[in-house]
Design an enzyme around this catalytic site. Structure first.
Site, PDB file in Angstrom:
ATOM      1  N   SER A   5       8.166  43.067   6.397  1.00 35.41           N
ATOM      2  CA  SER A   5       8.240  41.962   7.359  1.00 35.41           C
ATOM      3  C   SER A   5       9.291  42.271   8.415  1.00 35.41           C
ATOM      4  O   SER A   5      10.475  42.434   8.096  1.00 35.41           O
ATOM      5  CB  SER A   5       8.607  40.671   6.639  1.00 35.41           C
ATOM      6  OG  SER A   5       8.916  39.676   7.605  1.00 35.41           O
ATOM      7  N   HIS A  28       4.011  43.107   8.596  1.00 31.66           N
ATOM      8  CA  HIS A  28       3.943  41.645   8.535  1.00 31.66           C
ATOM      9  C   HIS A  28       4.759  41.049   9.674  1.00 31.66           C
ATOM     10  O   HIS A  28       5.938  41.364   9.840  1.00 31.66           O
ATOM     11  CB  HIS A  28       4.501  41.207   7.175  1.00 31.66           C
ATOM     12  CG  HIS A  28       4.355  39.759   6.868  1.00 31.66           C
ATOM     13  ND1 HIS A  28       3.178  39.199   6.399  1.00 31.66           N
ATOM     14  CD2 HIS A  28       5.239  38.740   6.961  1.00 31.66           C
ATOM     15  CE1 HIS A  28       3.358  37.900   6.195  1.00 31.66           C
ATOM     16  NE2 HIS A  28       4.599  37.590   6.550  1.00 31.66           N
ATOM     17  N   ASP A  30       5.998  37.561  11.357  1.00 28.97           N
ATOM     18  CA  ASP A  30       6.182  36.135  11.121  1.00 28.97           C
ATOM     19  C   ASP A  30       6.324  35.384  12.438  1.00 28.97           C
ATOM     20  O   ASP A  30       7.327  35.523  13.137  1.00 28.97           O
ATOM     21  CB  ASP A  30       7.442  35.909  10.269  1.00 28.97           C
ATOM     22  CG  ASP A  30       7.236  36.354   8.834  1.00 28.97           C
ATOM     23  OD1 ASP A  30       6.269  35.882   8.204  1.00 28.97           O
ATOM     24  OD2 ASP A  30       8.024  37.183   8.353  1.00 28.97           O
ATOM     25  N   MET A  32       6.830  31.877  14.095  1.00 26.77           N
ATOM     26  CA  MET A  32       7.339  30.533  13.755  1.00 26.77           C
ATOM     27  C   MET A  32       7.568  29.748  15.039  1.00 26.77           C
ATOM     28  O   MET A  32       8.063  30.296  16.026  1.00 26.77           O
ATOM     29  CB  MET A  32       8.661  30.641  12.994  1.00 26.77           C
ATOM     30  CG  MET A  32       8.600  31.507  11.759  1.00 26.77           C
ATOM     31  SD  MET A  32      10.146  31.404  10.820  1.00 26.77           S
ATOM     32  CE  MET A  32       9.932  32.762   9.671  1.00 26.77           C
ATOM     33  N   HIS A  61       1.412  36.299  10.323  1.00 29.35           N
ATOM     34  CA  HIS A  61       1.590  35.107   9.480  1.00 29.35           C
ATOM     35  C   HIS A  61       2.062  33.981  10.388  1.00 29.35           C
ATOM     36  O   HIS A  61       3.222  33.950  10.790  1.00 29.35           O
ATOM     37  CB  HIS A  61       2.617  35.439   8.388  1.00 29.35           C
ATOM     38  CG  HIS A  61       2.973  34.295   7.505  1.00 29.35           C
ATOM     39  ND1 HIS A  61       4.079  34.302   6.676  1.00 29.35           N
ATOM     40  CD2 HIS A  61       2.373  33.088   7.290  1.00 29.35           C
ATOM     41  CE1 HIS A  61       4.149  33.166   6.012  1.00 29.35           C
ATOM     42  NE2 HIS A  61       3.137  32.402   6.371  1.00 29.35           N
ATOM     43  N   MET A  63       3.281  30.568  11.074  1.00 23.37           N
ATOM     44  CA  MET A  63       3.905  29.354  10.521  1.00 23.37           C
ATOM     45  C   MET A  63       4.053  28.384  11.683  1.00 23.37           C
ATOM     46  O   MET A  63       5.155  28.167  12.210  1.00 23.37           O
ATOM     47  CB  MET A  63       5.258  29.720   9.888  1.00 23.37           C
ATOM     48  CG  MET A  63       5.082  30.416   8.542  1.00 23.37           C
ATOM     49  SD  MET A  63       6.538  31.361   8.060  1.00 23.37           S
ATOM     50  CE  MET A  63       6.180  32.888   8.924  1.00 23.37           C
ATOM     51  N   MET A 132       2.972  31.794  -0.702  1.00 21.68           N
ATOM     52  CA  MET A 132       4.399  31.809  -0.341  1.00 21.68           C
ATOM     53  C   MET A 132       5.240  31.666  -1.607  1.00 21.68           C
ATOM     54  O   MET A 132       5.052  30.724  -2.380  1.00 21.68           O
ATOM     55  CB  MET A 132       4.736  30.662   0.614  1.00 21.68           C
ATOM     56  CG  MET A 132       4.216  30.817   2.035  1.00 21.68           C
ATOM     57  SD  MET A 132       4.721  32.327   2.870  1.00 21.68           S
ATOM     58  CE  MET A 132       6.503  32.202   2.813  1.00 21.68           C
ATOM     59  N   ASP A 170       4.514  36.492  -0.455  1.00 22.52           N
ATOM     60  CA  ASP A 170       5.501  36.587   0.630  1.00 22.52           C
ATOM     61  C   ASP A 170       6.735  35.759   0.284  1.00 22.52           C
ATOM     62  O   ASP A 170       6.657  34.532   0.163  1.00 22.52           O
ATOM     63  CB  ASP A 170       4.849  36.066   1.920  1.00 22.52           C
ATOM     64  CG  ASP A 170       5.749  36.174   3.139  1.00 22.52           C
ATOM     65  OD1 ASP A 170       6.820  36.795   3.044  1.00 22.52           O
ATOM     66  OD2 ASP A 170       5.341  35.637   4.193  1.00 22.52           O
TER      67      ASP A 170
END
Ligand code: DX5
Ligand code: ZN
Length: 221
Positions: A5, A28, A30, A32, A61, A63, A132, A170
């Site tokens: 990540s 990965h 993330d 957000m 991913h 979020m 998660m 994750d």
């Protein structure tokens, strides 16, 4: 499979940080939005730049709130996987369909406290389930072992042929926790701080993969 990540990477040197994990299966990413989670990271422009900087498939991913609106552009840009949260939409099947139509694999993610039973039917429309194992929002948190029951339940449905998808985990994955996840039947392990916090991230990726493979083989025998 190991997916480092980049949340734990140096954001001012992302191209170099992708090279530091040569040999990783996925990278990965993330995303957000400071609404779905209390943190803000990066968005589509940086994903577009990362796609030019690395040949490692991007595992995005999301979020974020309103994935129906924001997820398909990541697929159009060329992400390999686009995963969004079950808690963020009333119509996950429609979002998955749009991601697939735009050319990416579709992933569904569930927070630690979200049960998997209500989603088992719709997992037929997904390529990945991202379990998660920490509350989403930050790297470097401790692994929550109770979530492995969800991985095991979905693994059983995959092994019996009722579902066809990859099980990904994750949060808090490191040399101490990866074996329990591998024994539970996880296919893909996200690791942020455990990879980028070491002097040789590529060697750590290989070591984590070997550890998971050994544990999975022992569990199967
Ligand atoms: C947390 C992110 C994770 C994070 C994991 O919300 O989804 O991908 O980077 O970091 P570690 O491996 O440090 O727990
Ligand atoms: Zn993540």
């Amino acid at each position: 499979m190991i997916a480092p990540s980049i949340l734990s990477a140096d954001f001012a040197n992302l191209a170099a940080e992708t090279r530091a994990v040569a040999g990783a299966d996925w990278l990965h990413v993330d995303v957000m939005d400071a609404h779905f989670v209390p943190n803000l990271t990066l968005g589509l422009p940086i994903v577009q730049s990362l796609l030019k900087a690395t040949a490692i498939p991007l595992d995005c991913h999301l979020m974020i709130e309103d994935p129906g609106r924001w997820a398909p552009p990541y697929a159009e840009a060329g992400a390999h996987n686009v995963t969004f949260h079950a808690e963020a939409t009333d119509d996950p099947i429609a979002v998955a369909r749009d991601i697939r139509a735009a050319g990416a694999k579709a992933g569904l993610s569930v927070k630690p406290g979200t049960p998997i039973e209500p989603y088992l039917e719709i997992l037929r429309d997904f390529d990945t389930l991202l379990v998660m194992s920490v509350e989403p929002g930050f790297g470097g948190q401790s692994f929550i072992p109770e979530v492995l029951a969800k991985a095991k339940a979905v693994r059983r449905l995959v092994d019996s042929g009722e579902l066809r998808l990859l099980v990904e985990i994750d949060g808090g994955i490191n040399a101490d926790t990866i074996e329990a996840a591998a024994e539970a039947g996880v296919d893909c392990f996200v690791a942020g701080s455990a990879v980028y916090g070491t002097a040789d991230p590529a060697a750590t990726v290989a070591a984590l993969r070997a550890r998971a493979a050994t544990a999975a083989a022992a569990a199967a025998s």
